[in-house]
Scaffold this motif. Structure first.
Motif, PDB file in Angstrom:
ATOM      1  N   LYS A  38      79.948 -25.202  56.202  1.00  7.73           N
ATOM      2  CA  LYS A  38      78.708 -24.437  56.067  1.00  7.73           C
ATOM      3  C   LYS A  38      78.477 -23.952  54.643  1.00  7.73           C
ATOM      4  N   LYS A  39      79.523 -23.941  53.813  1.00  6.49           N
ATOM      5  CA  LYS A  39      79.334 -23.563  52.409  1.00  6.49           C
ATOM      6  C   LYS A  39      78.558 -24.634  51.646  1.00  6.49           C
ATOM      7  N   VAL A  40      78.487 -25.825  52.208  1.00 10.46           N
ATOM      8  CA  VAL A  40      77.654 -26.890  51.647  1.00 10.46           C
ATOM      9  C   VAL A  40      76.341 -26.982  52.421  1.00 10.46           C
ATOM     10  N   TYR A  41      76.443 -26.954  53.737  1.00 11.97           N
ATOM     11  CA  TYR A  41      75.281 -27.174  54.594  1.00 11.97           C
ATOM     12  C   TYR A  41      74.209 -26.093  54.421  1.00 11.97           C
ATOM     13  N   VAL A  42      74.602 -24.844  54.536  1.00 11.40           N
ATOM     14  CA  VAL A  42      73.606 -23.764  54.547  1.00 11.40           C
ATOM     15  C   VAL A  42      72.862 -23.632  53.218  1.00 11.40           C
ATOM     16  N   PRO A  43      73.540 -23.649  52.057  1.00 15.04           N
ATOM     17  CA  PRO A  43      72.772 -23.554  50.809  1.00 15.04           C
ATOM     18  C   PRO A  43      71.807 -24.715  50.590  1.00 15.04           C
ATOM     19  N   MET A  44      72.154 -25.902  51.046  1.00 16.27           N
ATOM     20  CA  MET A  44      71.310 -27.070  50.777  1.00 16.27           C
ATOM     21  C   MET A  44      70.257 -27.307  51.853  1.00 16.27           C
ATOM     22  N   GLN A  45      70.638 -27.253  53.116  1.00 17.96           N
ATOM     23  CA  GLN A  45      69.724 -27.533  54.228  1.00 17.96           C
ATOM     24  C   GLN A  45      69.087 -26.260  54.767  1.00 17.96           C
ATOM     25  N   TYR A  53      87.408 -34.346  55.126  1.00 20.49           N
ATOM     26  CA  TYR A  53      88.548 -35.174  54.751  1.00 20.49           C
ATOM     27  C   TYR A  53      88.700 -35.315  53.235  1.00 20.49           C
ATOM     28  N   SER A  54      87.723 -34.847  52.505  1.00 23.56           N
ATOM     29  CA  SER A  54      87.768 -34.896  51.042  1.00 23.56           C
ATOM     30  C   SER A  54      88.087 -33.521  50.488  1.00 23.56           C
ATOM     31  N   ASP A  55      88.242 -33.422  49.173  1.00 19.96           N
ATOM     32  CA  ASP A  55      88.427 -32.113  48.557  1.00 19.96           C
ATOM     33  C   ASP A  55      87.193 -31.246  48.816  1.00 19.96           C
ATOM     34  N   GLN A  56      87.415 -29.940  48.887  1.00 18.88           N
ATOM     35  CA  GLN A  56      86.335 -29.007  49.237  1.00 18.88           C
ATOM     36  C   GLN A  56      86.253 -27.873  48.220  1.00 18.88           C
ATOM     37  N   PRO A  57      85.915 -28.201  46.974  1.00 25.74           N
ATOM     38  CA  PRO A  57      85.779 -27.145  45.972  1.00 25.74           C
ATOM     39  C   PRO A  57      84.603 -26.230  46.316  1.00 25.74           C
ATOM     40  N   ASP A  58      84.790 -24.953  46.079  1.00 25.11           N
ATOM     41  CA  ASP A  58      83.754 -23.954  46.385  1.00 25.11           C
ATOM     42  C   ASP A  58      83.055 -23.586  45.084  1.00 25.11           C
ATOM     43  N   ASP A  59      82.100 -24.435  44.672  1.00 20.14           N
ATOM     44  CA  ASP A  59      81.415 -24.231  43.403  1.00 20.14           C
ATOM     45  C   ASP A  59      79.950 -24.628  43.570  1.00 20.14           C
ATOM     46  N   PRO A  60      79.023 -23.680  43.456  1.00 20.94           N
ATOM     47  CA  PRO A  60      77.593 -23.982  43.649  1.00 20.94           C
ATOM     48  C   PRO A  60      77.059 -25.052  42.702  1.00 20.94           C
ATOM     49  N   LYS A  61      77.712 -25.245  41.556  1.00 25.66           N
ATOM     50  CA  LYS A  61      77.235 -26.262  40.605  1.00 25.66           C
ATOM     51  C   LYS A  61      77.292 -27.662  41.203  1.00 25.66           C
ATOM     52  N   LEU A  62      78.135 -27.850  42.214  1.00 28.15           N
ATOM     53  CA  LEU A  62      78.306 -29.168  42.803  1.00 28.15           C
ATOM     54  C   LEU A  62      77.228 -29.501  43.828  1.00 28.15           C
ATOM     55  N   VAL A  84      79.170 -52.517  53.913  1.00 26.29           N
ATOM     56  CA  VAL A  84      78.252 -51.405  54.132  1.00 26.29           C
ATOM     57  C   VAL A  84      78.967 -50.082  53.858  1.00 26.29           C
ATOM     58  N   LEU A  85      78.437 -49.310  52.908  1.00 21.17           N
ATOM     59  CA  LEU A  85      78.948 -47.964  52.645  1.00 21.17           C
ATOM     60  C   LEU A  85      78.089 -46.975  53.420  1.00 21.17           C
ATOM     61  N   LEU A  86      78.715 -46.136  54.240  1.00 23.95           N
ATOM     62  CA  LEU A  86      78.019 -45.216  55.135  1.00 23.95           C
ATOM     63  C   LEU A  86      77.944 -43.826  54.525  1.00 23.95           C
ATOM     64  N   LEU A  87      76.726 -43.298  54.398  1.00 25.27           N
ATOM     65  CA  LEU A  87      76.499 -41.942  53.874  1.00 25.27           C
ATOM     66  C   LEU A  87      76.144 -41.026  55.029  1.00 25.27           C
ATOM     67  N   HIS A  88      77.021 -40.088  55.315  1.00 27.09           N
ATOM     68  CA  HIS A  88      76.849 -39.217  56.476  1.00 27.09           C
ATOM     69  C   HIS A  88      75.814 -38.120  56.236  1.00 27.09           C
ATOM     70  N   GLY A  89      75.474 -37.447  57.325  1.00 31.32           N
ATOM     71  CA  GLY A  89      74.506 -36.367  57.283  1.00 31.32           C
ATOM     72  C   GLY A  89      75.102 -35.042  56.878  1.00 31.32           C
ATOM     73  N   GLY A  90      74.314 -34.021  57.073  1.00 24.27           N
ATOM     74  CA  GLY A  90      74.707 -32.662  56.701  1.00 24.27           C
ATOM     75  C   GLY A  90      73.624 -32.014  55.857  1.00 24.27           C
ATOM     76  N   PRO A  91      73.899 -31.818  54.577  1.00 29.15           N
ATOM     77  CA  PRO A  91      75.141 -32.052  53.821  1.00 29.15           C
ATOM     78  C   PRO A  91      76.306 -31.193  54.357  1.00 29.15           C
ATOM     79  N   GLY A  92      77.497 -31.670  54.105  1.00 26.00           N
ATOM     80  CA  GLY A  92      78.683 -30.934  54.504  1.00 26.00           C
ATOM     81  C   GLY A  92      79.236 -31.333  55.855  1.00 26.00           C
ATOM     82  N   ALA A  93      78.603 -32.319  56.531  1.00 25.47           N
ATOM     83  CA  ALA A  93      79.187 -32.871  57.757  1.00 25.47           C
ATOM     84  C   ALA A  93      80.216 -33.927  57.353  1.00 25.47           C
ATOM     85  N   THR A  94      80.523 -34.850  58.245  1.00 19.38           N
ATOM     86  CA  THR A  94      81.571 -35.831  57.950  1.00 19.38           C
ATOM     87  C   THR A  94      81.153 -37.227  58.405  1.00 19.38           C
TER      88      THR A  94
END
Length: 343
Positions: free
Chosen positions: A246-253, A107-116, A69-79
């Motif tokens: 929050k650089k992932v969470y706020v723009p998406m959610q 725990y992963s890389d955290q590039p700051d790029d809106p394209k992602l 089972v591969l677990l996909l966490h919430g957020g986006p941008g949570a863990t």
């Protein structure tokens, strides 16, 4: 000792037969044929993206050639951290599972790029993770919770040929439907004066104001995890609070759990559910931020859909309706495995 008695004893230990042959505790914790064993199951997996190459963190627990089972966490941008409670249930049942922090998470890389910040790019990332972990239709179950449920639906629509089973945990297939439920059902449950102040802060986009989160505490305690926040599990506080990007969470959610207002605001895949042919469990809960009746409807639109309703749970039902959540999840995993083995 007769073979059937050995199988019976092992079945009692593991919940059901989860391996092609009779399992043992040594089998489940075997280090053989696992390149991650020397570092406790952890791997940093290379990911190619339009913005460059990065790495994401995964951790394997256990060894089961038929149920992974591969677990996909919430957020986006949570863990992955709120999923740590799975350690109390899945190993005893012989299930192999993978924690995974999506790109941009702690725990992963955290590039700051809106394209992602794009759903299709996240789907491609999950596919790269699947390939790297060697998961496929004979063993691969995907479980997505909240935002992870969006990602799981999108992955299944594109790559279901690699799936053995799918679990959509506490997520509706339509953000407009979620927002309607939040507006019509959840918001009126707040005290009128608190709701008026929240609307005022929202209109001013004053989300950094401490009052914004303070006013939402009753909502969180009623619909996100049904305990006083001072008693929330430590893995939840790490994953959803201290380590949230929050650089992932706020723009998406958007800035609040009281509805979505970010890039996902128009996302709706309800009409496409009929195209997901793999066995799928939809998990909903009475007090969830997501409409449990909508999730029941989703299960009926899925060709092989099932619905697990948790009468005491909220959005984090794997904490506040824990025994029912895991009993239903494990029943589904083994039933799909038994059906595939018999077919």
């Amino acid at each position: 000792m007769p073979r059937f008695l050995i199988a019976l004893i092992l079945g009692l230990l593991f919940g059901t037969q989860a391996f092609a042959s009779e399992p043992t505790l040594r089998d489940y914790h075997s280090r053989a044929n696992h390149p991650d064993a020397w570092q406790g199951g952890v791997r940093m997996i290379p990911i190619h993206t339009p913005a460059g190459d990065f790495k994401v963190w995964t951790k394997r627990v256990g060894n089961n050639p038929r149920i992974k089972v591969l677990l996909l966490h919430g957020g986006p941008g949570a863990t992955h951290e709120p999923f740590e409670v799975f350690d109390s249930f899945l190993p005893a049942d012989g299930v192999e599972y993978y924690y995974y922090d999506q790109l941009g998470s702690y725990y992963s890389d955290q590039p700051d790029d809106p394209k992602l910040l794009d759903v299709d790019r996240f789907v491609d990332e999950v596919e790269q993770v699947r390939v790297a972990l060697g998961l496929d239709k004979d063993n691969f179950y995907l479980l997505g919770h909240s935002w992870g449920g969006i990602l799981a639906i999108e992955y299944a629509l594109k790559h279901q040929d690699h799936l053995k089973g799918l679990v959509i945990s506490n997520m509706v297939s339509s953000i407009p439907a979620y927002n309607k439920y939040a507006n019509d059902v959840l918001m009126p449950q707040l005290a009128p004066e608190a709701l008026a102040e929240l609307r005022k802060l929202d209109a001013a986009k004053d989300y950094a104001n401490p009052r914004f989160e303070e006013l939402l505490v009753p909502h969180y305690e009623a619909h996100v995890l049904r305990r006083p926040m001072a008693e929330w599990p430590e893995p939840v506080m790490r994953g959803f609070v201290r380590h949230l990007n929050k650089k992932v969470y706020v723009p998406m959610q958007g800035p609040s759990e009281l509805g979505a207002s970010g890039l996902l605001v128009d996302w709706d895949r309800t009409d496409a559910l009929k195209d997901i042919k793999v066995p799928t469990l939809v998990i909903g809960a009475r007090y969830d931020t997501m409409d449990p009746k909508y999730m029941e409807m989703m299960s009926k639109r899925l060709p092989q859909g099932q619905y697990l309703y948790l009468p005491n749970g909220s959005h984090c039902a794997f904490y506040d309706d824990q025994d029912a959540y895991f009993a239903g999840l494990l029943k589904f995993l083994h039933a799909v495995d038994d059906a595939k083995a018999g077919g």
